[in-house]
Write a protein that holds these residues in place. Structure first.
Motif, PDB file in Angstrom:
ATOM      1  N   VAL A 559       0.984  -1.210   0.015  1.00  0.00           N
ATOM      2  CA  VAL A 559      -0.031   0.001   0.064  1.00  0.00           C
ATOM      3  C   VAL A 559       0.862   1.230   0.100  1.00  0.00           C
ATOM      4  CG1 VAL A 559      -1.799   1.105   0.932  1.00  0.00           C
ATOM      5  CG2 VAL A 559      -1.839  -1.406   1.160  1.00  0.00           C
ATOM      6  N   LEU A 560       0.877   2.071  -1.158  1.00  0.00           N
ATOM      7  CA  LEU A 560       1.791   3.343  -1.041  1.00  0.00           C
ATOM      8  C   LEU A 560       1.211   4.581  -0.453  1.00  0.00           C
ATOM      9  CD1 LEU A 560       2.201   3.253  -4.968  1.00  0.00           C
ATOM     10  CD2 LEU A 560       3.496   2.043  -3.383  1.00  0.00           C
ATOM     11  N   PRO A 561       1.875   5.173  -0.033  1.00  0.00           N
ATOM     12  CA  PRO A 561       1.647   6.423   0.819  1.00  0.00           C
ATOM     13  C   PRO A 561       0.687   7.438  -0.155  1.00  0.00           C
ATOM     14  CG  PRO A 561       3.892   6.337   0.443  1.00  0.00           C
ATOM     15  CD  PRO A 561       3.459   5.299  -0.004  1.00  0.00           C
ATOM     16  N   GLU A 562      -0.167   8.085   0.485  1.00  0.00           N
ATOM     17  CA  GLU A 562      -0.810   8.838  -0.182  1.00  0.00           C
ATOM     18  C   GLU A 562      -0.058  10.000  -0.807  1.00  0.00           C
ATOM     19  OE1 GLU A 562      -4.435  10.449   1.864  1.00  0.00           O
ATOM     20  OE2 GLU A 562      -5.104   8.430   2.316  1.00  0.00           O
ATOM     21  N   GLY A 563      -0.321  10.731  -1.846  1.00  0.00           N
ATOM     22  CA  GLY A 563       0.333  11.597  -2.236  1.00  0.00           C
ATOM     23  C   GLY A 563       1.713  11.380  -2.992  1.00  0.00           C
ATOM     24  N   TYR A 564       1.761   9.937  -3.306  1.00  0.00           N
ATOM     25  CA  TYR A 564       2.971   9.721  -4.116  1.00  0.00           C
ATOM     26  C   TYR A 564       2.642   8.633  -5.232  1.00  0.00           C
ATOM     27  CZ  TYR A 564       6.336  11.411  -0.616  1.00  0.00           C
ATOM     28  OH  TYR A 564       7.187  11.847   0.308  1.00  0.00           O
ATOM     29  N   SER A 565       3.232   8.923  -6.371  1.00  0.00           N
ATOM     30  CA  SER A 565       3.056   8.020  -7.272  1.00  0.00           C
ATOM     31  C   SER A 565       4.680   7.319  -7.916  1.00  0.00           C
ATOM     32  CB  SER A 565       2.505   9.074  -8.615  1.00  0.00           C
ATOM     33  OG  SER A 565       3.632   9.873  -9.086  1.00  0.00           O
ATOM     34  N   ILE A 566       4.196   6.469  -8.658  1.00  0.00           N
ATOM     35  CA  ILE A 566       5.342   5.742  -9.357  1.00  0.00           C
ATOM     36  C   ILE A 566       6.062   6.447 -10.360  1.00  0.00           C
ATOM     37  CG2 ILE A 566       6.154   3.498 -10.237  1.00  0.00           C
ATOM     38  CD1 ILE A 566       3.804   2.253  -9.001  1.00  0.00           C
ATOM     39  N   GLU A 567       7.432   6.541 -10.037  1.00  0.00           N
ATOM     40  CA  GLU A 567       8.275   7.129 -10.921  1.00  0.00           C
ATOM     41  C   GLU A 567       9.212   5.947 -11.723  1.00  0.00           C
ATOM     42  OE1 GLU A 567      11.214  11.165 -11.206  1.00  0.00           O
ATOM     43  OE2 GLU A 567      12.017   9.343 -10.057  1.00  0.00           O
ATOM     44  N   ALA A 568       9.573   5.121 -11.069  1.00  0.00           N
ATOM     45  CA  ALA A 568      10.170   3.942 -11.902  1.00  0.00           C
ATOM     46  C   ALA A 568       9.937   2.695 -11.163  1.00  0.00           C
ATOM     47  CB  ALA A 568      11.663   4.154 -11.722  1.00  0.00           C
ATOM     48  N   MET A 569       9.611   1.634 -11.973  1.00  0.00           N
ATOM     49  CA  MET A 569       9.575   0.302 -11.288  1.00  0.00           C
ATOM     50  C   MET A 569      10.270  -0.616 -12.202  1.00  0.00           C
ATOM     51  SD  MET A 569       5.838  -1.232 -10.234  1.00  0.00           S
ATOM     52  CE  MET A 569       5.259  -1.265 -11.926  1.00  0.00           C
ATOM     53  N   PRO A 570      10.770  -1.770 -11.374  1.00  0.00           N
ATOM     54  CA  PRO A 570      11.592  -2.833 -12.076  1.00  0.00           C
ATOM     55  C   PRO A 570      10.553  -3.406 -13.192  1.00  0.00           C
ATOM     56  CG  PRO A 570      11.946  -3.217  -9.755  1.00  0.00           C
ATOM     57  CD  PRO A 570      10.843  -1.971  -9.874  1.00  0.00           C
ATOM     58  N   SER A 571      11.154  -3.802 -14.113  1.00  0.00           N
ATOM     59  CA  SER A 571      10.270  -4.939 -14.920  1.00  0.00           C
ATOM     60  C   SER A 571      10.342  -6.021 -14.625  1.00  0.00           C
ATOM     61  CB  SER A 571      11.108  -4.625 -16.390  1.00  0.00           C
ATOM     62  OG  SER A 571      11.456  -3.240 -17.096  1.00  0.00           O
ATOM     63  N   PRO A 572       9.383  -6.779 -15.252  1.00  0.00           N
ATOM     64  CA  PRO A 572       8.957  -8.193 -14.848  1.00  0.00           C
ATOM     65  C   PRO A 572      10.420  -9.104 -15.165  1.00  0.00           C
ATOM     66  CG  PRO A 572       7.082  -7.436 -16.185  1.00  0.00           C
ATOM     67  CD  PRO A 572       8.027  -6.427 -16.195  1.00  0.00           C
ATOM     68  N   VAL A 573      10.567  -9.996 -14.550  1.00  0.00           N
ATOM     69  CA  VAL A 573      12.003 -10.809 -14.863  1.00  0.00           C
ATOM     70  C   VAL A 573      11.547 -12.114 -14.907  1.00  0.00           C
ATOM     71  CG1 VAL A 573      14.048 -11.843 -13.966  1.00  0.00           C
ATOM     72  CG2 VAL A 573      13.336  -9.344 -13.557  1.00  0.00           C
ATOM     73  N   LYS A 574      11.820 -12.934 -15.972  1.00  0.00           N
ATOM     74  CA  LYS A 574      11.786 -14.489 -16.298  1.00  0.00           C
ATOM     75  C   LYS A 574      13.227 -15.172 -16.534  1.00  0.00           C
ATOM     76  CE  LYS A 574       8.936 -17.780 -18.697  1.00  0.00           C
ATOM     77  NZ  LYS A 574       7.668 -17.721 -19.563  1.00  0.00           N
ATOM     78  N   VAL A 575      13.724 -15.679 -15.893  1.00  0.00           N
ATOM     79  CA  VAL A 575      14.851 -16.600 -15.930  1.00  0.00           C
ATOM     80  C   VAL A 575      14.590 -18.057 -15.934  1.00  0.00           C
ATOM     81  CG1 VAL A 575      17.172 -16.811 -15.521  1.00  0.00           C
ATOM     82  CG2 VAL A 575      16.071 -14.390 -15.136  1.00  0.00           C
ATOM     83  N   GLU A 576      15.063 -18.748 -16.893  1.00  0.00           N
ATOM     84  CA  GLU A 576      14.731 -20.100 -17.014  1.00  0.00           C
ATOM     85  C   GLU A 576      15.965 -20.823 -17.401  1.00  0.00           C
ATOM     86  OE1 GLU A 576      11.954 -22.080 -16.467  1.00  0.00           O
ATOM     87  OE2 GLU A 576      10.351 -20.620 -16.898  1.00  0.00           O
ATOM     88  N   THR A 577      16.480 -21.593 -16.464  1.00  0.00           N
ATOM     89  CA  THR A 577      17.757 -22.503 -16.607  1.00  0.00           C
ATOM     90  C   THR A 577      17.525 -23.907 -16.139  1.00  0.00           C
ATOM     91  OG1 THR A 577      18.666 -22.359 -14.341  1.00  0.00           O
ATOM     92  CG2 THR A 577      18.863 -20.505 -15.761  1.00  0.00           C
ATOM     93  N   GLU A 578      18.774 -24.739 -16.475  1.00  0.00           N
ATOM     94  CA  GLU A 578      18.676 -26.135 -16.107  1.00  0.00           C
ATOM     95  C   GLU A 578      18.712 -25.985 -14.572  1.00  0.00           C
ATOM     96  OE1 GLU A 578      22.066 -28.691 -16.563  1.00  0.00           O
ATOM     97  OE2 GLU A 578      23.020 -26.819 -17.466  1.00  0.00           O
ATOM     98  N   PHE A 579      19.101 -25.252 -13.765  1.00  0.00           N
ATOM     99  CA  PHE A 579      19.150 -25.217 -12.337  1.00  0.00           C
ATOM    100  C   PHE A 579      17.980 -24.828 -11.882  1.00  0.00           C
ATOM    101  CE2 PHE A 579      23.061 -23.387 -14.401  1.00  0.00           C
ATOM    102  CZ  PHE A 579      23.794 -24.522 -14.383  1.00  0.00           C
ATOM    103  N   GLY A 580      16.922 -24.338 -12.403  1.00  0.00           N
ATOM    104  CA  GLY A 580      15.677 -23.715 -11.715  1.00  0.00           C
ATOM    105  C   GLY A 580      15.030 -22.428 -12.405  1.00  0.00           C
ATOM    106  N   HIS A 581      14.092 -21.885 -11.964  1.00  0.00           N
ATOM    107  CA  HIS A 581      13.762 -20.627 -12.601  1.00  0.00           C
ATOM    108  C   HIS A 581      13.471 -19.393 -11.640  1.00  0.00           C
ATOM    109  CE1 HIS A 581       9.589 -22.310 -11.420  1.00  0.00           C
ATOM    110  NE2 HIS A 581       9.799 -21.120 -10.861  1.00  0.00           N
ATOM    111  N   TYR A 582      13.483 -18.281 -12.038  1.00  0.00           N
ATOM    112  CA  TYR A 582      13.232 -17.174 -11.183  1.00  0.00           C
ATOM    113  C   TYR A 582      12.278 -16.209 -12.047  1.00  0.00           C
ATOM    114  CZ  TYR A 582      14.215 -12.804  -8.646  1.00  0.00           C
ATOM    115  OH  TYR A 582      13.934 -11.605  -8.052  1.00  0.00           O
ATOM    116  N   LEU A 583      11.074 -15.894 -11.405  1.00  0.00           N
ATOM    117  CA  LEU A 583      10.151 -14.893 -11.998  1.00  0.00           C
ATOM    118  C   LEU A 583       9.711 -13.784 -11.083  1.00  0.00           C
ATOM    119  CD1 LEU A 583       7.790 -18.008 -13.302  1.00  0.00           C
ATOM    120  CD2 LEU A 583       9.630 -16.874 -14.546  1.00  0.00           C
TER     121      LEU A 583
END
Length: 638
Positions: A559-583
């Motif tokens: 829940v974001l504080p009132e009076g603030y908006s998002i200036e920058a946010m990480p992009s979605p991540v999808k990493v698939e390897t033989e060792f597993g994945h990270y999303l």
């Protein structure tokens, strides 16, 4: 008289030669000092078999300890009992120049009970001496001689004792009076080291030289999996008053059942009556087994005793019932006896327990394998594995102490090698949910729920028995990325039937986010950051292993504080390897002023070649970097 003088001269020469052994540190090859905390100048065991009931062993070990980390190799201890007698024992300590500092005679060794304070093990004792170093490096020379009527135990001989130790010379020999006593030998990982095997009538021997230390690397395999060693057993032996002729695990299972277990399950009548009374209205064998397991947990306590102490024969169920304690053998046998009273089958099991998975060798049946005893309860064409030493684990859950390894199941008609239950990959699951409110000053208030299964359950559930102070400390360490954390409340739910543990925590923290003028910077992954990155190795020498694997899933509503908006946010991540994945995924709900952060991390169990280590490390660096990625908020202009 001339032969006598020649003999005397040779004898004196041998004494002189022994006294002139060069224990100077400067005499050690530089190659053996590399990556070493200790150097074994000599590691020697000589065994002579006069008969299947008469064995004499001499042991000598000379170890140069280079630093404090090498002290674990300066072991001066030997076990004895009524069948195993220590004929001689002594030690010497030398300085870095090979000058004698101290002689330790037999009278200087402490003679103590192997299991102090427990009357069931009065015959088992230990001679030991704890040397306190006054300087480094130093050299310890330790030797002893024992004789025994037990010929069933031939511990594997390791030519390299472990990581970060090197060996100048290692000798292992077995001599025997006739061919019927010739041992069976199995070699492991001897390729790549300088070792000579000698077979002559009446003797089998191995000599290895100049083995450099192996440096332990991140995710190195268990040393037992890669160590150069030989395993030796006798096809016919004597042990604790019984003769045996063993060709297979089937044979050994029959022998253990008939000689070590068969007469140990008698119980007093009052206990039989009590356990039957607990079964009123219960007909299902598995439900009966759970009741017996609870009874053992509530009415006995476990004492830690190496499985060889007291032999492999468990203390009788009658004795355990009387004193209310036992080691793994005694408690497993006691539970087996109680189950028999209520008509539930259970089999005694030998296992090599510990965090490293070690299998019994299917083609080499001997008593040496295994350091722990558990039970296998057959039900609906599968086994339920039960560790009777645990006072806290749910029925049928053995955790990572005995999971996923080949063990010996002892049945009346023979032994069987079976694999225990495995907790692998997504079975080791953690699901974390949270609602986090961020204020304009960078503080947070949060409600967090964590559910764990499999080995992750094993890592979490014990907290329910901790004190409030211990619980407070635990969460401050677990969420060490959150400064100024204060717990407001917590509750736990331990569903032992489903083996599911749930933690519900509310907390507050000041200054979680950073304020920079009109901006607020914060990491959305507040409650399950994974910063682990294995060490970099420029020239990796060993393969690596991920023993079990796991799956983490996270959902945090922010829940974001009132009076603030998002200036920058990480992009979605999808990493698939033989060792597993990270999303990862971040969903901004403008109307509600919230961000939904979703994350999934899967690490896959497996054995991997050294060539793949760089790729695995790169994968873990990606995880660590993205788990620390930040959102930037900016104050809205009015």
């Amino acid at each position: 008289m001339r032969p006598f003088y020649i003999y005397l001269l040779l004898f004196c020469s041998l004494i002189s030669f022994g006294q002139e052994a060069d224990y100077r540190i400067s005499a050690i090859s530089p190659e053996l000092l590399k990556n070493a905390n200790a150097v074994y100048r000599l590691d020697e065991m000589k065994i002579h078999l006069n008969s299947s009931r008469d064995m004499r062993s001499t042991f000598k070990q000379v170890v140069t300890v280079l630093n404090e980390l090498g002290n674990k190799h300066a072991n001066m201890s030997v076990h004895y009992d009524k069948e195993r007698k220590v004929k001689s024992i002594e030690a010497y300590v030398y300085d870095s120049n090979g000058k004698e500092l101290e002689r330790i005679k037999r009278k200087d060794f402490q003679d103590v009970s192997a299991v102090d304070g427990f009357s069931l093990y009065v015959d088992d004792r230990r001679l030991y001496y704890n040397y306190t170093p006054v300087q480094y490096p130093y050299t310890l020379e330790f030797s002893y001689e024992v004789e025994t009527s037990d010929t069933g135990l031939f511990p594997s001989w390791y030519f390299l004792p472990g990581y970060t130790a090197s060996v100048e010379k290692s000798i292992y020999s077995v001599s025997y009076g006739n061919e019927s006593l010739k041992p069976i030998v199995k070699e492991h990982h001897l390729e790549g080291i300088e070792v000579t095997r000698t077979e002559t009538p009446g003797i089998t021997s191995f000599t290895a030289r100049n083995i450099p230390a192996v440096k332990k690397e991140s995710l190195s395999p268990s040393f037992r999996k890669i160590a150069p060693k030989v395993a030796i057993r006798l096809p016919k032996f004597h042990f604790k008053g019984y003769d045996a002729a063993i060709d297979s695990w089937d044979d050994l299972g029959v022998w253990i059942h008939n000689h070590l277990l068969k007469e140990q399950t008698e119980l007093p009548e009052h206990t039989k009556t009590e356990i039957r009374g607990l079964m009123k209205g219960v007909t299902d064998p598995l439900e009966k087994a759970k009741i017996v397991y609870d009874y053992v947990q509530e009415n006995t306590r476990y004492i830690s005793v190496q499985i060889g102490i007291g032999g492999f024969k468990p203390i009788s169920a009658m004795e355990v019932d009387r004193v209310k304690y036992g080691d793994c053998k005694g408690l497993s046998n006691y539970a087996k006896a109680l189950l028999s009273v209520v008509g539930v089958d259970a089999y005694y099991v030998h296992v090599q327990a510990g965090p490293d998975k070690v299998d019994f060798e299917e083609d080499f049946a001997d008593l040496v394998q295994g350091n722990h005893a558990i039970l296998a309860i057959p039900y609906n064409d599968m086994y339920y594995w039960v560790d009777c030493t645990s006072q806290v684990h749910p029925f049928g859950f053995v955790g990572d102490f005995t999971d996923d390894r080949k063990v010996l199941v002892v049945k009346p008609d023979g032994g069987e090698i079976v694999k225990t239950v495995s907790y692998l990959n997504k079975e080791n699951h953690q699901h974390t949910r949270a609602r986090l409110s961020l204020n304009a000053q960078g503080g947070i208030q949060a409600e967090v729920s964590i559910q764990t299964r499999g080995t992750q359950y094993d890592n979490h559930f014990k907290i329910e028995d901790d004190t409030p102070e211990e619980i407070d400390k635990h969460y401050k360490e677990y969420w060490g990325n959150i400064n100024n954390l204060k717990l407001e409340s917590y509750s736990f739910k331990n569903d032992q039937d489903s083996v599911l543990f749930e933690e519900n925590v509310t907390l507050i923290a000041e200054n979680y986010a950073s304020n920079s003028g009109e901006r607020i910077l914060f990491t959305p992954n507040a409650f399950n950051r994974n910063d682990y990155v294995p060490n970099r190795h420029r020239t990796r020498k060993l393969p690596f292993e991920i023993q079990r694997g796991y799956m983490d899933e996270d959902e945090f509503e922010i829940v974001l504080p009132e009076g603030y908006s998002i200036e920058a946010m990480p992009s979605p991540v999808k990493v698939e390897t033989e060792f597993g994945h990270y999303l990862t995924e971040l969903i901004h709900e403008e109307e509600s002023g919230t961000i939904l952060y979703k994350r999934s991390l899967f690490i896959k169990q497996g054995d991997y070649s050294k060539e793949k280590y760089k790729a695995y490390r790169a994968f873990r660096k990606q995880v660590a970097a993205n788990d620390n990625a930040k959102i930037v908020l900016i104050r809205s202009k009015t």
